[in-house]
Design a protein around this motif. Structure first.
Motif, PDB file in Angstrom:
ATOM      1  N   GLN A   4      56.341 -22.827  30.431  1.00 19.88           N
ATOM      2  CA  GLN A   4      55.465 -23.394  31.455  1.00 19.88           C
ATOM      3  C   GLN A   4      54.311 -22.420  31.662  1.00 19.88           C
ATOM      4  O   GLN A   4      54.503 -21.208  31.596  1.00 19.88           O
ATOM      5  CB  GLN A   4      56.284 -23.525  32.730  1.00 19.88           C
ATOM      6  CG  GLN A   4      55.472 -23.612  34.002  1.00 19.88           C
ATOM      7  CD  GLN A   4      56.368 -23.437  35.212  1.00 19.88           C
ATOM      8  OE1 GLN A   4      57.075 -24.361  35.607  1.00 19.88           O
ATOM      9  NE2 GLN A   4      56.352 -22.244  35.788  1.00 19.88           N
ATOM     10  N   SER A   6      51.682 -21.134  34.442  1.00 20.67           N
ATOM     11  CA  SER A   6      51.392 -21.162  35.881  1.00 20.67           C
ATOM     12  C   SER A   6      50.007 -20.564  36.091  1.00 20.67           C
ATOM     13  O   SER A   6      49.723 -19.483  35.596  1.00 20.67           O
ATOM     14  CB  SER A   6      52.414 -20.331  36.655  1.00 20.67           C
ATOM     15  OG  SER A   6      53.712 -20.718  36.286  1.00 20.67           O
ATOM     16  N   ILE A   7      49.165 -21.273  36.803  1.00 19.58           N
ATOM     17  CA  ILE A   7      47.763 -20.874  36.956  1.00 19.58           C
ATOM     18  C   ILE A   7      47.418 -20.734  38.441  1.00 19.58           C
ATOM     19  O   ILE A   7      47.765 -21.608  39.245  1.00 19.58           O
ATOM     20  CB  ILE A   7      46.834 -21.936  36.311  1.00 19.58           C
ATOM     21  CG1 ILE A   7      47.237 -22.151  34.854  1.00 19.58           C
ATOM     22  CG2 ILE A   7      45.366 -21.541  36.409  1.00 19.58           C
ATOM     23  CD1 ILE A   7      46.995 -23.562  34.364  1.00 19.58           C
ATOM     24  N   PHE A   8      46.728 -19.637  38.776  1.00 22.89           N
ATOM     25  CA  PHE A   8      46.290 -19.442  40.164  1.00 22.89           C
ATOM     26  C   PHE A   8      45.051 -20.291  40.431  1.00 22.89           C
ATOM     27  O   PHE A   8      44.086 -20.267  39.665  1.00 22.89           O
ATOM     28  CB  PHE A   8      45.955 -17.967  40.424  1.00 22.89           C
ATOM     29  CG  PHE A   8      45.422 -17.728  41.811  1.00 22.89           C
ATOM     30  CD1 PHE A   8      46.295 -17.599  42.881  1.00 22.89           C
ATOM     31  CD2 PHE A   8      44.053 -17.647  42.048  1.00 22.89           C
ATOM     32  CE1 PHE A   8      45.813 -17.394  44.173  1.00 22.89           C
ATOM     33  CE2 PHE A   8      43.563 -17.451  43.336  1.00 22.89           C
ATOM     34  CZ  PHE A   8      44.448 -17.321  44.398  1.00 22.89           C
ATOM     35  N   VAL A  43      49.575 -22.589  43.187  1.00 28.78           N
ATOM     36  CA  VAL A  43      49.943 -22.284  41.812  1.00 28.78           C
ATOM     37  C   VAL A  43      50.119 -23.630  41.102  1.00 28.78           C
ATOM     38  O   VAL A  43      50.913 -24.459  41.531  1.00 28.78           O
ATOM     39  CB  VAL A  43      51.246 -21.460  41.741  1.00 28.78           C
ATOM     40  CG1 VAL A  43      51.655 -21.240  40.290  1.00 28.78           C
ATOM     41  CG2 VAL A  43      51.080 -20.122  42.462  1.00 28.78           C
ATOM     42  N   ARG A  45      51.380 -25.580  37.923  1.00 31.50           N
ATOM     43  CA  ARG A  45      52.328 -25.369  36.834  1.00 31.50           C
ATOM     44  C   ARG A  45      52.222 -26.535  35.862  1.00 31.50           C
ATOM     45  O   ARG A  45      52.278 -27.695  36.283  1.00 31.50           O
ATOM     46  CB  ARG A  45      53.754 -25.261  37.375  1.00 31.50           C
ATOM     47  CG  ARG A  45      53.894 -24.140  38.396  1.00 31.50           C
ATOM     48  CD  ARG A  45      55.328 -24.024  38.874  1.00 31.50           C
ATOM     49  NE  ARG A  45      55.424 -22.940  39.855  1.00 31.50           N
ATOM     50  CZ  ARG A  45      55.758 -23.111  41.132  1.00 31.50           C
ATOM     51  NH1 ARG A  45      56.052 -24.315  41.590  1.00 31.50           N
ATOM     52  NH2 ARG A  45      55.813 -22.086  41.949  1.00 31.50           N
ATOM     53  N   LEU A  65      46.867 -16.410  34.876  1.00 31.96           N
ATOM     54  CA  LEU A  65      48.032 -17.251  34.638  1.00 31.96           C
ATOM     55  C   LEU A  65      49.209 -16.438  34.135  1.00 31.96           C
ATOM     56  O   LEU A  65      49.090 -15.254  33.806  1.00 31.96           O
ATOM     57  CB  LEU A  65      47.675 -18.348  33.632  1.00 31.96           C
ATOM     58  CG  LEU A  65      47.092 -17.893  32.277  1.00 31.96           C
ATOM     59  CD1 LEU A  65      48.177 -17.450  31.311  1.00 31.96           C
ATOM     60  CD2 LEU A  65      46.296 -19.034  31.652  1.00 31.96           C
ATOM     61  N   SER A  66      50.361 -17.089  34.108  1.00 30.99           N
ATOM     62  CA  SER A  66      51.523 -16.469  33.486  1.00 30.99           C
ATOM     63  C   SER A  66      52.273 -17.544  32.705  1.00 30.99           C
ATOM     64  O   SER A  66      52.132 -18.735  32.995  1.00 30.99           O
ATOM     65  CB  SER A  66      52.428 -15.842  34.546  1.00 30.99           C
ATOM     66  OG  SER A  66      52.949 -16.842  35.389  1.00 30.99           O
ATOM     67  N   THR A  68      55.968 -18.778  31.557  1.00 30.59           N
ATOM     68  CA  THR A  68      57.361 -18.592  31.976  1.00 30.59           C
ATOM     69  C   THR A  68      58.262 -19.534  31.175  1.00 30.59           C
ATOM     70  O   THR A  68      57.953 -20.721  31.077  1.00 30.59           O
ATOM     71  CB  THR A  68      57.534 -18.986  33.462  1.00 30.59           C
ATOM     72  OG1 THR A  68      56.347 -18.623  34.173  1.00 30.59           O
ATOM     73  CG2 THR A  68      58.743 -18.338  34.076  1.00 30.59           C
ATOM     74  N   TYR A  98      62.137 -24.240  41.990  1.00 34.13           N
ATOM     75  CA  TYR A  98      61.302 -25.442  42.009  1.00 34.13           C
ATOM     76  C   TYR A  98      61.720 -26.364  40.875  1.00 34.13           C
ATOM     77  O   TYR A  98      62.426 -25.945  39.951  1.00 34.13           O
ATOM     78  CB  TYR A  98      59.803 -25.117  41.909  1.00 34.13           C
ATOM     79  CG  TYR A  98      59.400 -24.217  40.760  1.00 34.13           C
ATOM     80  CD1 TYR A  98      59.248 -24.728  39.475  1.00 34.13           C
ATOM     81  CD2 TYR A  98      59.143 -22.868  40.970  1.00 34.13           C
ATOM     82  CE1 TYR A  98      58.857 -23.908  38.423  1.00 34.13           C
ATOM     83  CE2 TYR A  98      58.754 -22.034  39.936  1.00 34.13           C
ATOM     84  CZ  TYR A  98      58.618 -22.561  38.658  1.00 34.13           C
ATOM     85  OH  TYR A  98      58.246 -21.753  37.622  1.00 34.13           O
TER      86      TYR A  98
END
Lengths: 142, 432
Positions: A4, A6-8, A43, A45, A65-66, A68, A98
């Motif tokens: 996945q 994940s973006i701020f 965030v 996702r 972003l990260s 995961t 989540y």
């Protein structure tokens, strides 16, 4: 392994469109999308068909972003289909950080992303309750 | 009707004031030379000795002191008396975590309280009055200064400190407060609260003494109308004792500087050159009577104008205008001194990028402070709870450094404008 991204994002008009524009420009197709937000920021996702490519183009465009690893379970696309997974978690006394659903439906099946504190324990728990896990291939993910 | 606390001083002739100043300056310089090695070194560096200072005409020969000196000399470097002779400290926040600490002997406290008493009497105060001091008490000079002045005048003094509006209103009505002392923004807030609570008829206030932050003539009108009083300005800074360095009289056209204790100059903030009377420039104070914390030519960074136009109140001491701005980047928020560098220090310590913006506003007469920071890869987590925890840590660290609450707003990377030259760090939306 399904990843996945994940973006701020700041919680204001046009922020989400910037992400989808970059993904569209590079022909990245989304499989799932979910947002967790506060009044100021959130965030985003996403699960996409090509996580490496999406990561690169988003980073090039200045996003933070990260990536995961997440677990995707396969559930029957019918009333009560999700219940066995949640019953298994309740029984195992496991918290969900989540969860959200994928757009993909096939052969009467729907797909859900789950994020828990212990992915291995989660997988063991649900498979012991007869729940199938989905892989990259059936979801059309590289 | 003129009211004086020390009429012989407040209405002294210009010649008399000059005589006091000349005599006291010579004495004060000698005191500093003998007891404050930090300043003596500065004088030696400039090639000045006490013998060179024969009257206030020689004042310009002395070196300046700045807030940076106070920081360097922290805590005891500018002390002019043995600690055993000191009875009190007061303090203000300073840059990079170092505070400014001012020391007082009992004599210093007495003179400071006299100055505050002059302000209270000028606002119509007598021993028949009930004075509600709603400035903060503690290290902040507002509460202790006006409290002491009120005692000197013989008023019944209500040491309320700031906040707890409900209790303020209860005492104000039950004990029939006649003079209110607090920040102008809190006065405005109290005015609104009184209207909301329908207490206007129960209020016996006649005057207010408001300082520690900038306020406009428009704000004065609002406060005067909402509280049904005359609102008087008061000026001071911890470095020179606290409130009471200058205060307004019935004319309300500027603040009389207590010239028997403080010698004022206006300089060009760029060159340090002394400007002729009536010029707009940076206010510089020389203490004339301080024992424990004597400061010679201390640069306040406040920009204002001095005038010797005769005043209808009969006071002869020079008047300063309301400060019109600063010659540094210090902000006064809710009466608290805030330097952008303090905020920058916290951000760096907490691992945030140094690109930030400070937004100051005034909402319902109360100052607000917002610090905008950019999200960084190091601070990002896919868990919203983790980001929120980091945000809370930053808010707490800012509170510790600044002493006031700052809202933190985390924004997208690279979204805060980067300018070519000097970064626009501060957006002050207050219309003061």
């Amino acid at each position: 392994m399904i990843h996945q991204i994940s973006i701020f994002l700041e919680n204001r008009a046009g922020q989400l469109a910037q992400v989808t524009r970059v993904l569209a420009d590079h022909s990245v197709d989304m499989r799932a999308i979910s947002i967790a937000e506060t009044s100021d920021y959130g965030v985003l996702r996403v699960i996409v068909d090509d996580a490496d490519k999406a990561t690169n183009v988003l980073l090039e465009n200045g996003f933070i972003l990260s990536k995961t690893p997440v677990t995707v379970v396969e559930v029957p696309d019918q009333a009560g289909g999700l219940s066995p997974v949640l019953e298994a978690l309740a029984e195992g006394n496991m918290d969900i950080e989540y969860m959200y659903s994928l757009f993909t439906h096939r052969d009467g099946k729907a797909y859900m992303v789950f994020r828990t504190a212990d992915e291995e324990k989660f997988k063991a728990l649900v498979t012991a309750h007869g729940v199938a896990l989905a892989g990259n291939e059936e979801l059309g993910i590289k | 009707m003129p009211n004086y606390y020390q009429p012989e001083i407040e209405t002294a002739s210009r010649e008399q004031i000059l005589a006091w100043q000349n005599e006291r300056l010579v004495k004060q310089v000698k005191h500093v030379w003998d007891n404050v090695p930090y300043y003596r070194a500065k004088m030696e560096e400039k090639g000045v000795t006490p013998e060179d200072i024969k009257s206030i005409a020689d004042l310009h020969k002395l070196p300046f002191l700045t807030k940076a000196d106070l920081r360097d000399a922290y805590p005891y470097g500018l002390l002019g008396m043995p600690l055993s002779e000191c009875v009190r400290i007061q303090s203000t926040s300073g840059t990079t975590g170092r505070r400014v600490v001012a020391f007082y002997t009992q004599h210093d406290v007495d003179l400071w309280e006299d100055c505050c008493a002059r302000a209270i009497v000028a606002a119509g105060g007598t021993k028949e009055d009930v004075v509600q001091v709603a400035y903060g008490y503690g290290l902040f000079t507002g509460g202790p200064g006006l409290n002491g002045g009120s005692h000197k005048v013989g008023c019944l003094t209500l040491p309320m400190s700031s906040g707890n509006t409900e209790r303020q209103l209860q005492f104000m009505t039950d004990l029939e407060t006649t003079i209110l002392c607090c920040t102008p923004s809190y006065a405005a807030y109290l005015g609104e609260s009184i209207a909301e609570a329908g207490l206007r008829d129960k209020i016996k206030l006649k005057a207010g003494i408001f300082g520690a932050e900038a306020w406009s003539e428009e704000m004065r009108r609002d406060i005067q109308n909402s509280l049904g009083i005359k609102a008087y300005d008061i000026y001071g800074l911890t470095e020179t004792s606290g409130p009471g360095v200058a205060y307004e009289c019935s004319e309300q056209t500027g603040m009389h500087i207590n010239e028997d204790h403080f010698l004022a100059e206006i300089i060009d903030p760029e060159t340090g050159e002394v400007l002729p009377e009536g010029s707009k420039g940076e206010l510089v104070f020389t203490s004339l009577t301080k024992e424990a914390f004597p400061l010679l030519r201390y640069r306040t960074r406040d920009i204002c104008v001095l005038t010797r136009k005769p005043c209808s109140c009969g006071r002869t001491h020079v008047k300063m205008s309301k400060p019109m701005g600063r010659s540094d980047d210090m902000l006064i928020i809710k009466g608290v001194n805030v330097f952008p560098s303090q905020i920058e220090t916290v951000l760096l310590e907490q691992g945030y990028p140094a690109n930030y913006q400070i937004i100051v506003d005034r909402v319902n007469h109360s100052d607000t402070l917002e610090v905008m920071v950019e999200m960084s890869p190091e601070k990002f987590s896919d868990s919203l709870a983790d980001i929120h925890d980091e945000e809370k840590k930053l808010v707490a660290a800012l509170k510790t450094m600044l002493g006031i609450y700052a809202k933190v707003r985390i924004v997208s990377p690279k979204s805060i404008t980067r300018s070519e030259g000097k970064a626009v760090r501060i957006i002050d939306k207050r219309k003061i």
